[in-house]
Write an enzyme that holds these catalytic residues in place. Sequence first.
Site, PDB file in Angstrom:
ATOM      1  N   LYS A   1      17.287  31.741 -47.576  1.00 24.91           N
ATOM      2  CA  LYS A   1      17.800  32.863 -48.380  1.00 24.91           C
ATOM      3  C   LYS A   1      19.051  32.437 -49.162  1.00 24.91           C
ATOM      4  O   LYS A   1      19.144  32.673 -50.362  1.00 24.91           O
ATOM      5  CB  LYS A   1      18.139  34.062 -47.475  1.00 24.91           C
TER       6      LYS A   1
ATOM      7  N   ARG B   1      19.344  44.422 -42.492  1.00 26.66           N
ATOM      8  CA  ARG B   1      18.672  43.671 -41.430  1.00 26.66           C
ATOM      9  C   ARG B   1      18.101  44.607 -40.372  1.00 26.66           C
ATOM     10  O   ARG B   1      17.491  44.120 -39.415  1.00 26.66           O
ATOM     11  CB  ARG B   1      19.694  42.771 -40.760  1.00 26.66           C
TER      12      ARG B   1
ATOM     13  N   ARG C   1      20.781  22.144 -40.508  1.00 31.73           N
ATOM     14  CA  ARG C   1      21.689  22.700 -41.538  1.00 31.73           C
ATOM     15  C   ARG C   1      23.112  22.150 -41.364  1.00 31.73           C
ATOM     16  O   ARG C   1      23.632  22.092 -40.265  1.00 31.73           O
ATOM     17  CB  ARG C   1      21.717  24.232 -41.436  1.00 31.73           C
TER      18      ARG C   1
ATOM     19  N   ARG D   1      26.982  24.911 -38.237  1.00 32.93           N
ATOM     20  CA  ARG D   1      27.377  26.300 -37.967  1.00 32.93           C
ATOM     21  C   ARG D   1      27.339  26.583 -36.464  1.00 32.93           C
ATOM     22  O   ARG D   1      26.431  26.126 -35.766  1.00 32.93           O
ATOM     23  CB  ARG D   1      26.408  27.246 -38.694  1.00 32.93           C
TER      24      ARG D   1
ATOM     25  N   ARG E   1      18.577  34.850 -32.460  1.00 29.09           N
ATOM     26  CA  ARG E   1      18.466  35.300 -33.858  1.00 29.09           C
ATOM     27  C   ARG E   1      17.007  35.504 -34.262  1.00 29.09           C
ATOM     28  O   ARG E   1      16.681  36.436 -34.993  1.00 29.09           O
ATOM     29  CB  ARG E   1      19.150  34.285 -34.786  1.00 29.09           C
TER      30      ARG E   1
END
Length: 222
Positions: free
Chosen positions: A14, A89, A128, A161, A172
């Site tokens: 996203k 969300r 990431r 992160r 998540r």
Amino acid sequence: MKSLILIGPPGAGKGTQAKKLLEKYGIPQISTGDMLRAAVSAGTALGKQAQPIMASGALVPDDIIIGLIDERLREPDCAKGFLLDGFPRTVPQAEALETLLAEQQVTLDAVLSLDMHIDRIVARLAGRRTCGDCKTVYHVEAMRPRVDDVCDRCGSGLETRGDDTPEAIRVRMQAYQDRTAPLLAYYGQKRLLVRVSAEGTPAEVYERATAVLDRRIRSRSA
Ligand code: ADP
Ligand code: AMP
């Protein structure tokens, strides 16, 4: 005015797509995740409240998020539209957004879902890396910086992160399935949902996304 929502499981891309879409459409990216991380870095009361929740992978309470968005959408740069990334969300967040937009006489153009198989998500999230300074996002295999662990744009170090750990990723993904996935039916019923596969290179996803968004925007302005 263009008002768009990007929806998708964590790691679908996203943020990566939002950066390209905002250039094309000339609208600001509004990422609740980025806003919360900025609050955590600044050590504000909101940041102190959100930090442990985010680290665990759980969702921050709706009332906090809705307050943040209410304030942000009133800023002058949103007069030309906005690209919401990571919000709404939950169904209550979507309902609150509808009320906020109705007050401002704004209608949504499209909700773009980036679809991705759950098995592929872990590889994206675990790889990431984010610039600690300018927040540019990389991937250790798919979107490598020119020099390992150094940001191409500003030369600062790259970081992992805090919520890209195996346990937080599991929480998540569960939160996405339980609380966010119902939004697909919610926006489908309102005939706002457009879906594209998030598989392939970022450029391929961008081509797919802009093809469906352009068609949608043209048909709504006709
Ligand atoms: P989200 O905002 O949905 O959580 P990101 O845009 O941060 O996702 O992307 C998650 C990770 O996957 C990042 O490391 C990013 O560089 C990488 N990524 C994004 N899009 C692609 C893609 N199409 N192919 C491979 N890796 C991607
Ligand atoms: P993201 O950057 O979108 O992956 O979000 C990172 C984390 O911020 C999430 O795991 C949540 O803890 C929190 N967060 C971001 N956006 C929302 C939202 N709309 N509702 C609740 N929590 C959010």
